[in-house]
Design an enzyme around this catalytic site. Sequence first.
Site, mmCIF file in Angstrom:
data_model
loop_
_atom_site.group_PDB
_atom_site.id
_atom_site.type_symbol
_atom_site.label_atom_id
_atom_site.label_comp_id
_atom_site.label_asym_id
_atom_site.label_seq_id
_atom_site.Cartn_x
_atom_site.Cartn_y
_atom_site.Cartn_z
ATOM 1 C CB THR A 15 -19.604 -16.510 7.111
ATOM 2 O OG1 THR A 15 -20.776 -17.289 7.029
ATOM 3 C CG2 THR A 15 -19.993 -15.396 8.010
ATOM 4 N NE ARG A 60 -28.552 -22.031 9.117
ATOM 5 C CZ ARG A 60 -27.550 -21.461 9.277
ATOM 6 N NH1 ARG A 60 -27.248 -20.392 8.386
ATOM 7 N NH2 ARG A 60 -26.530 -22.021 9.987
ATOM 8 C CB THR A 119 -17.080 -17.437 10.693
ATOM 9 O OG1 THR A 119 -17.536 -17.980 9.511
ATOM 10 C CG2 THR A 119 -15.435 -18.004 10.914
ATOM 11 N N GLY A 157 -23.461 -22.259 12.416
ATOM 12 C CA GLY A 157 -24.093 -21.427 13.144
ATOM 13 C C GLY A 157 -24.864 -21.964 14.270
#
Length: 297
Positions: free
Chosen positions: A166, A194, A217, A220
């Site tokens: 990410t 999701r 990051t 999650g």
Amino acid sequence: MPIAMIVHGGAWAIPDDQVEPHLAGCRAALASGWSILAAGGSALDACEAAVRLMEDDPIFDAGTGSHLTAAGAVELDAAIMDGRTLGYGAVANLRRVRNPISLARKLLTGAGTFLVGEGAEAYAVAQGLPLCENDTLIVERERALWEQWRATHAAGTEQVIGGQDTVGAIALDQAGNLVAANSTGGTPFKLPGRIGDTPLIGCGLYADAQVGGAVCTGWGESIVRLALARRIVDMLERGLPPQVAAETAMRILARRVAGGSGGCIVLTPDGRIGLAWNTRHMAYAYRSEAGEDASGI
Ligand code: ASP
């Protein structure tokens, strides 16, 4: 006001052959944001430009090159927060938008500020952002990983715990505004639909130009449970230096949530930087007018 900027390209065990491209991608993103800030441009423009560059770089799990869902498609999330107004724009479950960060940016001042799926894509069209085919966001590396995974897993039976590449950025501009932004394809083989921490204000990112900003990051579901980005900004508000706040957040993440893992970047309104991770690596690059200039994994 002094300018400063920090970007990250994900916190996980980055394979040896991907170290250089991650570093190069972070440095290029920082350079593009920095050139905007140095010319007197806004932190909003700098963050959007930096994140866009990383969305277009197939090495990262954002935009083109993102991980596939369990169903074999790309689904993208992104958000941006303006620290001066506390306004935000967030998008999730996008399948046909090449640069989700630019759609999030357009939502900053809109009637709705967090749009998902088809509604978000319709808004993109209304705003003049072109849609793309989902296939054009998929790269060969990710298709092959998904084929391998699918051969041994029934979709939805086992999810990957942990973050990947990410991307995120925080910038401080000459006018004193501080902005945080991020973008992701989410965790590999995630269930369709999701949403992780990335587009959630207070979880994946937070920015208050009077206090500071944080972007997280990693896995999650662990970051959301702690509302980690807001927690980091709370620490800044209580007077903790950004590096201490970043390290404290990572300790809380590991101790308070079983398997909690990830990284974070932090920036204060006076241009001080913090960064920490409890994964093997986090790709990053930062620069400040105070003379800090570094990148690493
Ligand atoms: N935090 C992201 C998510 O869970 C993944 C990452 O940071 O790499 O969707």
